[in-house]
Motif scaffolding. Structure first.
Motif, PDB file in Angstrom:
ATOM      1  N   MET A 280       0.831  -1.209   0.000  1.00  0.00           N
ATOM      2  CA  MET A 280       0.000   0.000   0.000  1.00  0.00           C
ATOM      3  C   MET A 280       0.863   1.255   0.000  1.00  0.00           C
ATOM      4  SD  MET A 280      -3.379  -0.689   2.346  1.00  0.00           S
ATOM      5  CE  MET A 280      -2.538  -1.225   3.827  1.00  0.00           C
ATOM      6  N   ASN A 281       1.946   1.216   0.769  1.00  0.00           N
ATOM      7  CA  ASN A 281       2.836   2.368   0.853  1.00  0.00           C
ATOM      8  C   ASN A 281       3.520   2.654  -0.482  1.00  0.00           C
ATOM      9  OD1 ASN A 281       5.806   3.491   2.187  1.00  0.00           O
ATOM     10  ND2 ASN A 281       3.869   4.371   2.840  1.00  0.00           N
ATOM     11  N   ILE A 282       3.934   1.606  -1.194  1.00  0.00           N
ATOM     12  CA  ILE A 282       4.545   1.754  -2.522  1.00  0.00           C
ATOM     13  C   ILE A 282       3.569   2.467  -3.463  1.00  0.00           C
ATOM     14  CG2 ILE A 282       5.237   0.484  -4.608  1.00  0.00           C
ATOM     15  CD1 ILE A 282       7.433   0.296  -2.647  1.00  0.00           C
ATOM     16  N   CYS A 283       2.346   1.968  -3.509  1.00  0.00           N
ATOM     17  CA  CYS A 283       1.345   2.526  -4.428  1.00  0.00           C
ATOM     18  C   CYS A 283       0.963   3.953  -4.037  1.00  0.00           C
ATOM     19  CB  CYS A 283       0.105   1.633  -4.457  1.00  0.00           C
ATOM     20  SG  CYS A 283       0.403   0.009  -5.209  1.00  0.00           S
ATOM     21  N   GLU A 284       0.880   4.209  -2.756  1.00  0.00           N
ATOM     22  CA  GLU A 284       0.529   5.555  -2.299  1.00  0.00           C
ATOM     23  C   GLU A 284       1.608   6.562  -2.703  1.00  0.00           C
ATOM     24  OE1 GLU A 284      -0.488   7.972   1.834  1.00  0.00           O
ATOM     25  OE2 GLU A 284       0.155   5.893   1.914  1.00  0.00           O
ATOM     26  N   GLU A 285       2.889   6.183  -2.569  1.00  0.00           N
ATOM     27  CA  GLU A 285       3.980   7.101  -2.913  1.00  0.00           C
ATOM     28  C   GLU A 285       4.096   7.321  -4.419  1.00  0.00           C
ATOM     29  OE1 GLU A 285       7.596   5.888  -1.023  1.00  0.00           O
ATOM     30  OE2 GLU A 285       6.747   6.041   0.997  1.00  0.00           O
ATOM     31  N   LEU A 286       3.519   6.425  -5.199  1.00  0.00           N
ATOM     32  CA  LEU A 286       3.469   6.613  -6.653  1.00  0.00           C
ATOM     33  C   LEU A 286       2.224   7.401  -7.070  1.00  0.00           C
ATOM     34  CD1 LEU A 286       4.590   3.067  -7.875  1.00  0.00           C
ATOM     35  CD2 LEU A 286       5.944   5.166  -7.952  1.00  0.00           C
ATOM     36  N   TYR A 287       1.403   7.795  -6.096  1.00  0.00           N
ATOM     37  CA  TYR A 287       0.160   8.545  -6.324  1.00  0.00           C
ATOM     38  C   TYR A 287      -0.891   7.738  -7.086  1.00  0.00           C
ATOM     39  CZ  TYR A 287       2.646  12.866  -4.951  1.00  0.00           C
ATOM     40  OH  TYR A 287       3.343  13.833  -4.275  1.00  0.00           O
ATOM     41  N   ILE A 288      -0.867   6.421  -6.963  1.00  0.00           N
ATOM     42  CA  ILE A 288      -1.828   5.618  -7.739  1.00  0.00           C
ATOM     43  C   ILE A 288      -2.848   4.903  -6.856  1.00  0.00           C
ATOM     44  CG2 ILE A 288      -0.194   5.257  -9.633  1.00  0.00           C
ATOM     45  CD1 ILE A 288       0.120   2.353  -8.539  1.00  0.00           C
ATOM     46  N   SER A 289      -2.864   5.201  -5.558  1.00  0.00           N
ATOM     47  CA  SER A 289      -3.802   4.478  -4.700  1.00  0.00           C
ATOM     48  C   SER A 289      -4.358   5.377  -3.609  1.00  0.00           C
ATOM     49  CB  SER A 289      -3.119   3.270  -4.056  1.00  0.00           C
ATOM     50  OG  SER A 289      -2.208   3.686  -3.052  1.00  0.00           O
ATOM     51  N   THR A 290      -5.495   4.947  -3.084  1.00  0.00           N
ATOM     52  CA  THR A 290      -6.119   5.585  -1.926  1.00  0.00           C
ATOM     53  C   THR A 290      -6.583   4.475  -0.997  1.00  0.00           C
ATOM     54  OG1 THR A 290      -6.900   7.462  -3.240  1.00  0.00           O
ATOM     55  CG2 THR A 290      -8.006   7.074  -1.143  1.00  0.00           C
ATOM     56  N   GLU A 291      -6.317   4.628   0.293  1.00  0.00           N
ATOM     57  CA  GLU A 291      -6.793   3.638   1.257  1.00  0.00           C
ATOM     58  C   GLU A 291      -8.182   4.031   1.730  1.00  0.00           C
ATOM     59  OE1 GLU A 291      -5.520   1.395   5.417  1.00  0.00           O
ATOM     60  OE2 GLU A 291      -4.186   2.903   4.535  1.00  0.00           O
ATOM     61  N   VAL A 292      -9.079   3.060   1.751  1.00  0.00           N
ATOM     62  CA  VAL A 292     -10.476   3.303   2.114  1.00  0.00           C
ATOM     63  C   VAL A 292     -10.854   2.385   3.266  1.00  0.00           C
ATOM     64  CG1 VAL A 292     -12.848   3.384   1.273  1.00  0.00           C
ATOM     65  CG2 VAL A 292     -10.972   3.793  -0.306  1.00  0.00           C
ATOM     66  N   ARG A 293     -11.509   2.937   4.244  1.00  0.00           N
ATOM     67  CA  ARG A 293     -12.053   2.107   5.317  1.00  0.00           C
ATOM     68  C   ARG A 293     -13.456   1.656   4.916  1.00  0.00           C
ATOM     69  NH1 ARG A 293     -11.539   6.442   9.999  1.00  0.00           N
ATOM     70  NH2 ARG A 293     -12.612   7.537   8.313  1.00  0.00           N
ATOM     71  N   VAL A 294     -13.835   0.454   5.355  1.00  0.00           N
ATOM     72  CA  VAL A 294     -15.178  -0.039   5.039  1.00  0.00           C
ATOM     73  C   VAL A 294     -16.228   0.929   5.567  1.00  0.00           C
ATOM     74  CG1 VAL A 294     -16.828  -1.912   5.434  1.00  0.00           C
ATOM     75  CG2 VAL A 294     -14.425  -2.438   5.011  1.00  0.00           C
ATOM     76  N   SER A 295     -15.956   1.537   6.702  1.00  0.00           N
ATOM     77  CA  SER A 295     -16.918   2.485   7.289  1.00  0.00           C
ATOM     78  C   SER A 295     -17.092   3.736   6.431  1.00  0.00           C
ATOM     79  CB  SER A 295     -16.467   2.893   8.697  1.00  0.00           C
ATOM     80  OG  SER A 295     -15.183   3.483   8.670  1.00  0.00           O
ATOM     81  N   ASP A 296     -16.106   4.033   5.543  1.00  0.00           N
ATOM     82  CA  ASP A 296     -16.225   5.187   4.638  1.00  0.00           C
ATOM     83  C   ASP A 296     -17.251   4.948   3.536  1.00  0.00           C
ATOM     84  OD1 ASP A 296     -14.287   6.676   5.958  1.00  0.00           O
ATOM     85  OD2 ASP A 296     -12.654   5.868   4.756  1.00  0.00           O
ATOM     86  N   LEU A 297     -17.481   3.671   3.216  1.00  0.00           N
ATOM     87  CA  LEU A 297     -18.351   3.329   2.084  1.00  0.00           C
ATOM     88  C   LEU A 297     -19.769   3.114   2.586  1.00  0.00           C
ATOM     89  CD1 LEU A 297     -15.925   0.859   0.270  1.00  0.00           C
ATOM     90  CD2 LEU A 297     -16.243   3.300  -0.139  1.00  0.00           C
ATOM     91  N   ARG A 298     -20.488   4.201   2.671  1.00  0.00           N
ATOM     92  CA  ARG A 298     -21.866   4.127   3.149  1.00  0.00           C
ATOM     93  C   ARG A 298     -22.811   3.831   1.996  1.00  0.00           C
ATOM     94  NH1 ARG A 298     -21.731   9.538   7.014  1.00  0.00           N
ATOM     95  NH2 ARG A 298     -19.964   8.888   8.305  1.00  0.00           N
ATOM     96  N   GLU A 299     -24.066   3.653   2.354  1.00  0.00           N
ATOM     97  CA  GLU A 299     -25.072   3.294   1.351  1.00  0.00           C
ATOM     98  C   GLU A 299     -25.212   4.355   0.268  1.00  0.00           C
ATOM     99  OE1 GLU A 299     -27.817   0.464  -0.027  1.00  0.00           O
ATOM    100  OE2 GLU A 299     -26.545   0.339   1.750  1.00  0.00           O
ATOM    101  N   ASP A 300     -25.159   5.638   0.666  1.00  0.00           N
ATOM    102  CA  ASP A 300     -25.418   6.715  -0.283  1.00  0.00           C
ATOM    103  C   ASP A 300     -24.169   7.444  -0.749  1.00  0.00           C
ATOM    104  OD1 ASP A 300     -25.014   7.679   2.257  1.00  0.00           O
ATOM    105  OD2 ASP A 300     -26.348   9.399   2.030  1.00  0.00           O
ATOM    106  N   LYS A 301     -23.070   7.381   0.027  1.00  0.00           N
ATOM    107  CA  LYS A 301     -21.871   8.127  -0.363  1.00  0.00           C
ATOM    108  C   LYS A 301     -20.661   7.620   0.408  1.00  0.00           C
ATOM    109  CE  LYS A 301     -23.100  11.692   2.992  1.00  0.00           C
ATOM    110  NZ  LYS A 301     -23.670  13.025   3.169  1.00  0.00           N
ATOM    111  N   ALA A 302     -19.480   8.031  -0.081  1.00  0.00           N
ATOM    112  CA  ALA A 302     -18.224   7.716   0.610  1.00  0.00           C
ATOM    113  C   ALA A 302     -17.742   8.977   1.309  1.00  0.00           C
ATOM    114  CB  ALA A 302     -17.181   7.237  -0.395  1.00  0.00           C
TER     115      ALA A 302
END
Length: 624
Positions: free
Chosen positions: A316-338
């Motif tokens: 995850m750290n490799i991808c983040e430093e290349l600007y190609i990823s975002t870490e998402v928590r399951v709690s961020d993904l709500r029914e209507d929005k993130a």
């Protein structure tokens, strides 16, 4: 901006000038124009963009401006001389002569059209107050109005200002609209008139807001990334009522390349590939880039199941430093929005990492192609989503027992078999910094190489190839499960109904006594009243909590799953609505898959579509 004064005829100079003095006058004009241009350009950048004129062009080309005044101090003379240069009204730059000739032919018709166009906006444009006297006034006014109506929108009960120049948006209140309108009207004045008060109120901002709420109401703001677009742009889709920000580039941050021998780098890369096992690392990179170029992102979910401390955080750290990823928590993904996410980071992300993943819920299906993101104090917007990498150490129940067909069709599972921790690898222990930088270089080179490959193919062929690659990887990493959620529902209901039919009522337990009035047995058929609720109650009683959660959301499909006939029946003189099930079919559900397949192969003639024909005279254990 250099003005070529030789394109213009000068005459009636009220002081005899030699060539040298005329040159100085031209220099003076140029200096004044430059100064004016700088002032206006700094102050009115938005307005300049709307008018598509440069201030200096307006000064010299406007055929309504006949004279340009300036003061010239003649060297070696005591008195100050005011020199007047008159530009002939009919003289225009040579390269515009033909264009102007054509324009003059339709000038009258054009003026009528402009007036007619302006009348559409008479609810907020005070053009009848003898302000817009000339063709140039009217043209500019229309461009100002077009700018306002293509920049200010009403969306979800909020006024939104879209800045097309830098691709941003912001919330506006009434005061912001008023300030923008008055500034543009006053800027308009700088070019055309001294009557500031009239022009200040050329547009009635309160009536403009009302007009926007009625005619400029939109439903969504969407961000998308299209590397094949000619330029980054903002599109106003008035049919779908959507404002679309299009970005035409992908950012993969180039890492710092370290001074290490190629042979040493190769050892590290081979060691990291071995850490993944088989061809997993190459397939992983293939996968995240292919999803980025695929149009159908149904196969955009990959479960990377790896032992604890294998190195998921390192990845995850490799991808983040290349600007190609975002870490998402399951709690961020709500029914209507993130929530808790940034539009810019998600827009550029090839990968959304969901760490400590446990269970695949219906909410995840909603994010197959887009995320709805609401940043703090900002408008909720739609952003494209690509590869969703589900990271876990323990095997998820969603991908093992009783797997839902939708999940089987969408999710790839990559199981890392190595139980060696990254920290325990010799080359990593030798120098973790060098190890990480070399791996980061490898990711950068492999990803950018694949991006360039897809871009060279062009939009149509790149989509086709990306989707071919995803189908190939799906076949390799598909979920292996012969028992799905539909099977669990069929088997549980069949087992319960067969047992209760063969059971004496005196031996019913409490639950069976409660539910017996909902189930009617007639010969070889079973009728279930209040079918959906009754079946759910049976499943809740018979299954554990984890299993019930898997089957509960399938309630709308119970009729199809159980091959039930759902209609009104007359039974024992009473009319009821119920599910009608066939006992023979239920017993068939209780066989294992191999036995079912064998019977179906041996008895192809008794299968008519989806209907299993009753052959009760057959002596075989399954009474077909």
């Amino acid at each position: 901006m250099k003005i070529d004064l030789t394109q213009y005829k000068t005459h009636e100079v009220n002081y005899k000038l030699d060539d040298e003095t005329l040159a100085k006058i031209e220099e003076s004009i140029q200096n004044k124009i430059d100064k004016k241009y700088e002032e206006l350009n700094e102050e009115l950048s938005v307005f300049n963009e709307v008018l598509e004129y440069k201030p200096a062009d307006l000064i010299l080309q406007n055929d309504e401006i006949k004279e340009y005044f300036y003061e010239f101090y003649k060297e070696n003379e005591e008195k100050k001389l005011k020199v007047k240069v008159t530009f002939n009204k009919n003289i225009i730059p040579k390269n515009e002569e033909k264009t102007r000739e054509k324009g003059q032919q339709g000038e009258k018709e054009s003026t009528e059209n402009e007036t007619e166009s302006l009348e559409k906006y008479n609810s907020f444009l005070q053009y009848k107050k003898n302000i817009l006297k000339t063709k140039l006034h009217r043209e500019a006014a229309l461009k100002v109005i077009n700018f306002l109506l293509n920049s200010i929108f009403y969306l979800n009960d909020k006024i939104i200002f879209i800045n097309k120049k830098n691709g941003t948006y912001s919330k506006f209140n009434d005061s912001d609209v008023k300030n923008l309108v008055q500034k543009m009207c006053l800027d308009f004045n700088l070019y055309f008139t001294d009557d500031k008060e009239k022009l200040k109120y050329l547009v009635d901002y309160s009536n403009l807001i009302t007009y926007i709420k009625i005619h400029n109401t939109f439903e969504n703001i969407r961000f998308e990334n299209d590397v094949f677009a000619k330029k980054s742009d903002v599109k106003i889709d008035r049919i779908r009522k959507e404002i679309v920000f299009v970005r035409n580039h992908l950012i993969v941050r180039k890492p710092e390349f370290i001074d290490v021998a190629d042979s040493e780098k190769e050892k590290i890369i081979n060691d990291y590939k071995k850490h993944w096992g088989e061809n997993y690392l190459t397939d992983f990179i293939d996968y995240i880039v292919a999803v980025r170029f695929a149009q159908d992102r149904k196969l955009s979910y990959l479960n990377l199941n790896a032992p604890s401390n294998w190195g998921k955080s390192f990845l995850m750290n490799i991808c983040e430093e290349l600007y190609i990823s975002t870490e998402v928590r399951v709690s961020d993904l709500r029914e209507d929005k993130a929530t808790g996410l940034s539009v810019n980071s998600v827009l550029n992300s090839f990968v959304l990492f969901i760490d400590e993943f446990k269970k695949f819920t219906n909410v995840l299906f909603k994010y197959t192609h887009n995320l709805i993101i609401e940043e703090k104090f900002r408008q909720a917007v739609k952003v494209q989503s690509y590869a969703k990498i589900l990271l876990n150490a323990d095997e998820s129940e969603s991908f093992s027992y009783a797997v839902d067909e939708q999940i089987k069709n969408r999710v790839l599972v990559m199981k890392i078999k190595s139980d060696i921790k990254l920290d325990d690898r010799d080359l990593y222990k030798k120098n973790s910094y060098v190890y990480k930088q070399v791996v980061k270089e490898y990711f950068y080179e492999e990803i950018t190489k694949r991006i360039e490959h897809y871009k060279k193919l062009g939009k149509i062929e790149s989509v086709a190839e990306a989707e071919r690659k995803l189908r190939e990887l799906k076949e390799k990493y598909k979920i292996e499960s012969n028992f799905n959620v539909d099977d669990l529902i069929r088997e549980t209901i069949a087992q319960f109904l067969v047992e209760i039919k063969n059971k004496n009522e005196d031996n019913y337990n409490n639950f069976e006594n409660k539910i017996k009035d909902k189930i009617i047995f007639v010969d070889n058929n079973i009728y279930i009243k209040s079918a959906i609720k009754t079946i759910l109650n049976i499943l809740k009683e018979e299954l554990d909590e984890a299993e019930f959660k898997k089957v509960e959301y399938k309630k709308a499909q119970f009729e199809k799953i159980l091959n039930a006939e759902n209609k009104v029946f007359k039974i024992n003189g009473k009319t009821i609505r119920a599910f009608k099930l066939n006992l023979n079919a239920l017993q068939f559900f209780l066989l294992d898959k191999n036995e079912q397949d064998e019977i179906l192969r041996d008895n192809e003639n008794i299968i008519n579509g989806n209907e299993i024909v009753d052959m009760s005279d057959d002596d075989s254990p399954i009474p077909f």
